[in-house]
Scaffold this motif. Sequence first.
Motif, PDB file in Angstrom:
ATOM      1  N   ILE A 119      54.231  39.702  53.199  1.00 11.55           N
ATOM      2  CA  ILE A 119      55.343  40.162  52.358  1.00 11.55           C
ATOM      3  C   ILE A 119      54.955  40.102  50.887  1.00 11.55           C
ATOM      4  O   ILE A 119      55.287  40.997  50.101  1.00 11.55           O
ATOM      5  CB  ILE A 119      56.596  39.303  52.631  1.00 11.55           C
ATOM      6  N   ARG A 120      54.220  39.063  50.509  1.00  9.49           N
ATOM      7  CA  ARG A 120      53.803  38.918  49.117  1.00  9.49           C
ATOM      8  C   ARG A 120      52.900  40.075  48.693  1.00  9.49           C
ATOM      9  O   ARG A 120      53.064  40.648  47.608  1.00  9.49           O
ATOM     10  CB  ARG A 120      53.085  37.578  48.930  1.00  9.49           C
ATOM     11  N   HIS A 121      51.977  40.457  49.544  1.00 11.58           N
ATOM     12  CA  HIS A 121      51.097  41.573  49.235  1.00 11.58           C
ATOM     13  C   HIS A 121      51.850  42.893  49.229  1.00 11.58           C
ATOM     14  O   HIS A 121      51.509  43.808  48.475  1.00 11.58           O
ATOM     15  CB  HIS A 121      49.942  41.623  50.244  1.00 11.58           C
ATOM     16  N   TRP A 122      52.878  43.021  50.083  1.00 12.50           N
ATOM     17  CA  TRP A 122      53.620  44.271  50.164  1.00 12.50           C
ATOM     18  C   TRP A 122      54.426  44.527  48.887  1.00 12.50           C
ATOM     19  O   TRP A 122      54.462  45.643  48.376  1.00 12.50           O
ATOM     20  CB  TRP A 122      54.537  44.247  51.376  1.00 12.50           C
ATOM     21  N   PHE A 123      55.085  43.482  48.394  1.00 11.68           N
ATOM     22  CA  PHE A 123      55.960  43.650  47.234  1.00 11.68           C
ATOM     23  C   PHE A 123      55.241  43.427  45.905  1.00 11.68           C
ATOM     24  O   PHE A 123      55.582  44.062  44.905  1.00 11.68           O
ATOM     25  CB  PHE A 123      57.165  42.703  47.333  1.00 11.68           C
ATOM     26  N   GLU A 124      54.271  42.530  45.856  1.00 16.22           N
ATOM     27  CA  GLU A 124      53.614  42.212  44.598  1.00 16.22           C
ATOM     28  C   GLU A 124      52.253  42.884  44.451  1.00 16.22           C
ATOM     29  O   GLU A 124      51.713  42.946  43.356  1.00 16.22           O
ATOM     30  CB  GLU A 124      53.444  40.689  44.458  1.00 16.22           C
ATOM     31  N   GLY A 125      51.707  43.382  45.560  1.00 14.86           N
ATOM     32  CA  GLY A 125      50.405  44.018  45.510  1.00 14.86           C
ATOM     33  C   GLY A 125      49.275  42.996  45.517  1.00 14.86           C
ATOM     34  O   GLY A 125      49.497  41.789  45.611  1.00 14.86           O
ATOM     35  N   GLU A 126      48.050  43.494  45.413  1.00 16.21           N
ATOM     36  CA  GLU A 126      46.876  42.637  45.424  1.00 16.21           C
ATOM     37  C   GLU A 126      46.015  42.921  44.196  1.00 16.21           C
ATOM     38  O   GLU A 126      46.035  44.022  43.645  1.00 16.21           O
ATOM     39  CB  GLU A 126      46.037  42.871  46.684  1.00 16.21           C
ATOM     40  N   ALA A 127      45.266  41.924  43.802  1.00 17.11           N
ATOM     41  CA  ALA A 127      44.324  42.117  42.702  1.00 17.11           C
ATOM     42  C   ALA A 127      43.198  43.043  43.155  1.00 17.11           C
ATOM     43  O   ALA A 127      42.782  43.016  44.317  1.00 17.11           O
ATOM     44  CB  ALA A 127      43.761  40.772  42.250  1.00 17.11           C
ATOM     45  N   THR A 128      42.721  43.869  42.240  1.00 21.88           N
ATOM     46  CA  THR A 128      41.683  44.848  42.556  1.00 21.88           C
ATOM     47  C   THR A 128      40.459  44.587  41.690  1.00 21.88           C
ATOM     48  O   THR A 128      40.568  44.481  40.461  1.00 21.88           O
ATOM     49  CB  THR A 128      42.179  46.288  42.306  1.00 21.88           C
ATOM     50  N   VAL A 129      39.300  44.486  42.319  1.00 22.76           N
ATOM     51  CA  VAL A 129      38.053  44.247  41.599  1.00 22.76           C
ATOM     52  C   VAL A 129      37.588  45.563  40.990  1.00 22.76           C
ATOM     53  O   VAL A 129      37.409  46.566  41.689  1.00 22.76           O
ATOM     54  CB  VAL A 129      36.966  43.688  42.539  1.00 22.76           C
ATOM     55  N   LEU A 130      37.387  45.567  39.674  1.00 24.67           N
ATOM     56  CA  LEU A 130      36.925  46.759  38.964  1.00 24.67           C
ATOM     57  C   LEU A 130      35.443  46.696  38.622  1.00 24.67           C
ATOM     58  O   LEU A 130      34.768  47.727  38.589  1.00 24.67           O
ATOM     59  CB  LEU A 130      37.738  46.956  37.672  1.00 24.67           C
ATOM     60  N   VAL A 131      34.959  45.486  38.334  1.00 24.00           N
ATOM     61  CA  VAL A 131      33.542  45.284  38.024  1.00 24.00           C
ATOM     62  C   VAL A 131      33.055  44.092  38.835  1.00 24.00           C
ATOM     63  O   VAL A 131      33.686  43.028  38.831  1.00 24.00           O
ATOM     64  CB  VAL A 131      33.309  45.019  36.518  1.00 24.00           C
ATOM     65  N   LYS A 132      31.931  44.275  39.530  1.00 34.00           N
ATOM     66  CA  LYS A 132      31.366  43.191  40.337  1.00 34.00           C
ATOM     67  C   LYS A 132      29.860  43.159  40.129  1.00 34.00           C
ATOM     68  O   LYS A 132      29.175  44.192  40.246  1.00 34.00           O
ATOM     69  CB  LYS A 132      31.678  43.415  41.825  1.00 34.00           C
ATOM     70  N   ASP A 133      29.357  41.970  39.815  1.00 35.54           N
ATOM     71  CA  ASP A 133      27.925  41.792  39.548  1.00 35.54           C
ATOM     72  C   ASP A 133      27.435  42.749  38.468  1.00 35.54           C
ATOM     73  O   ASP A 133      26.315  43.271  38.528  1.00 35.54           O
ATOM     74  CB  ASP A 133      27.110  41.990  40.836  1.00 35.54           C
ATOM     75  N   GLY A 134      28.305  43.013  37.477  1.00 33.84           N
ATOM     76  CA  GLY A 134      27.925  43.865  36.363  1.00 33.84           C
ATOM     77  C   GLY A 134      27.971  45.350  36.659  1.00 33.84           C
ATOM     78  O   GLY A 134      27.581  46.161  35.801  1.00 33.84           O
ATOM     79  N   LYS A 135      28.479  45.746  37.836  1.00 30.98           N
ATOM     80  CA  LYS A 135      28.530  47.157  38.206  1.00 30.98           C
ATOM     81  C   LYS A 135      29.976  47.603  38.384  1.00 30.98           C
ATOM     82  O   LYS A 135      30.779  46.897  38.999  1.00 30.98           O
ATOM     83  CB  LYS A 135      27.752  47.400  39.512  1.00 30.98           C
ATOM     84  N   VAL A 136      30.305  48.771  37.850  1.00 33.32           N
ATOM     85  CA  VAL A 136      31.656  49.313  37.954  1.00 33.32           C
ATOM     86  C   VAL A 136      31.870  49.868  39.358  1.00 33.32           C
ATOM     87  O   VAL A 136      31.029  50.622  39.873  1.00 33.32           O
ATOM     88  CB  VAL A 136      31.890  50.418  36.905  1.00 33.32           C
ATOM     89  N   LEU A 137      32.991  49.491  39.981  1.00 38.64           N
ATOM     90  CA  LEU A 137      33.351  50.008  41.305  1.00 38.64           C
ATOM     91  C   LEU A 137      34.232  51.234  41.107  1.00 38.64           C
ATOM     92  O   LEU A 137      35.440  51.138  40.926  1.00 38.64           O
ATOM     93  CB  LEU A 137      34.068  48.929  42.109  1.00 38.64           C
ATOM     94  N   GLU A 138      33.609  52.412  41.145  1.00 38.33           N
ATOM     95  CA  GLU A 138      34.319  53.651  40.828  1.00 38.33           C
ATOM     96  C   GLU A 138      35.456  53.932  41.795  1.00 38.33           C
ATOM     97  O   GLU A 138      36.506  54.458  41.407  1.00 38.33           O
ATOM     98  CB  GLU A 138      33.347  54.835  40.822  1.00 38.33           C
ATOM     99  N   ASP A 139      35.266  53.611  43.087  1.00 30.38           N
ATOM    100  CA  ASP A 139      36.322  53.873  44.070  1.00 30.38           C
ATOM    101  C   ASP A 139      37.583  53.073  43.763  1.00 30.38           C
ATOM    102  O   ASP A 139      38.704  53.581  43.889  1.00 30.38           O
ATOM    103  CB  ASP A 139      35.821  53.537  45.482  1.00 30.38           C
ATOM    104  N   ASN A 140      37.400  51.827  43.343  1.00 29.10           N
ATOM    105  CA  ASN A 140      38.560  50.998  42.994  1.00 29.10           C
ATOM    106  C   ASN A 140      39.221  51.493  41.714  1.00 29.10           C
ATOM    107  O   ASN A 140      40.441  51.384  41.554  1.00 29.10           O
ATOM    108  CB  ASN A 140      38.135  49.541  42.827  1.00 29.10           C
ATOM    109  N   LEU A 141      38.420  52.039  40.803  1.00 27.71           N
ATOM    110  CA  LEU A 141      39.006  52.624  39.599  1.00 27.71           C
ATOM    111  C   LEU A 141      39.920  53.786  39.956  1.00 27.71           C
ATOM    112  O   LEU A 141      41.010  53.936  39.395  1.00 27.71           O
ATOM    113  CB  LEU A 141      37.905  53.102  38.646  1.00 27.71           C
ATOM    114  N   LYS A 142      39.470  54.622  40.886  1.00 29.00           N
ATOM    115  CA  LYS A 142      40.276  55.774  41.300  1.00 29.00           C
ATOM    116  C   LYS A 142      41.554  55.323  42.003  1.00 29.00           C
ATOM    117  O   LYS A 142      42.626  55.897  41.812  1.00 29.00           O
ATOM    118  CB  LYS A 142      39.464  56.678  42.224  1.00 29.00           C
ATOM    119  N   LYS A 143      41.460  54.275  42.826  1.00 28.92           N
ATOM    120  CA  LYS A 143      42.643  53.780  43.539  1.00 28.92           C
ATOM    121  C   LYS A 143      43.705  53.270  42.577  1.00 28.92           C
ATOM    122  O   LYS A 143      44.904  53.459  42.799  1.00 28.92           O
ATOM    123  CB  LYS A 143      42.245  52.665  44.507  1.00 28.92           C
TER     124      LYS A 143
END
Length: 286
Positions: free
Chosen positions: A86-110
């Motif tokens: 329920i917490r994830h449904w109403f509040e959402g989840e954190a999204t990783v944008l940069v990992k190990d110094g690399k931009v995650l383009e798919d997460n940026l689009k989401k």
Amino acid sequence: MPIWTEIVWRSAAAVAVLFLLTRLLGKKQLSELNFFHYIVGITIGDIAGFISLEMESHFWHGVTGILIWTLIPIGLEKLSMKSKHIRHWFEGEATVLVKDGKVLEDNLKKTRFTSDELLEELRKKNAFRLADVEFAVLETDGDVSVLLTRENQPLTPRHLGIQVANEPEPQVVIMDGEIMDEPLATAGLSRGWLSAELEKLGVAQENVYLAQVDGYGQLSVDLYDDQLKVPKPCSRKLLWATLKKCEADLELFALASEDRQAKELYADGVMSMKRVVEQVEPYLKR
């Protein structure tokens, strides 16, 4: 009753109701505004404006609507504390944008984040080069948390192997020229001590806008008259200098003494003083 009078009392009542229900919602809803809280806030504000100006509507019907829109998020907050789904449904989840110094383009689009927006958020966290970022996460409240690479993180006493004591909470002992007895007692001090310290600084109590005492008994004051300069507290520096002087004097006596027994006594005193200095260094050299 004139229309303007009815508008006045309706608006005042609506403000009172909103204030009470906002207190009921708690501080978390004010500091962490997610999607659901955003919708609830808009709706409650719209209802409050409606019952303030719509003369033909029943006032208590509007209050009932506000109450329902307040109780719903409180109920969901209780459920979300017990259910991760329920917490994830109403509040959402954190999204990783940069990992190990690399931009995650798919997460940026989401998350509908552009590269310009990402760089802007990184600059807000003093990360002006993408290469300096180890990890970046888009939190549920829209803020971006950034972890710099280890070589770009600021130095701390721990990195240098220096032991630092915890900082005690400072206490406000004078506010608006009035002595605050409870914080003064919490710091283990008295009005007599405070008066003596103010006399040392050459200021009167009624001229003090704000005065704080740190955990080491140092008094800092701010005066109503900003043109007057007050000496900065230096009791810790004086104590540190006195201890180092005592250590140096003992070493000097040990070197200068010709009596063997006195030399050994001074040498023991030097070792004892060194231990004392090492113990108090984290508290005095801050």
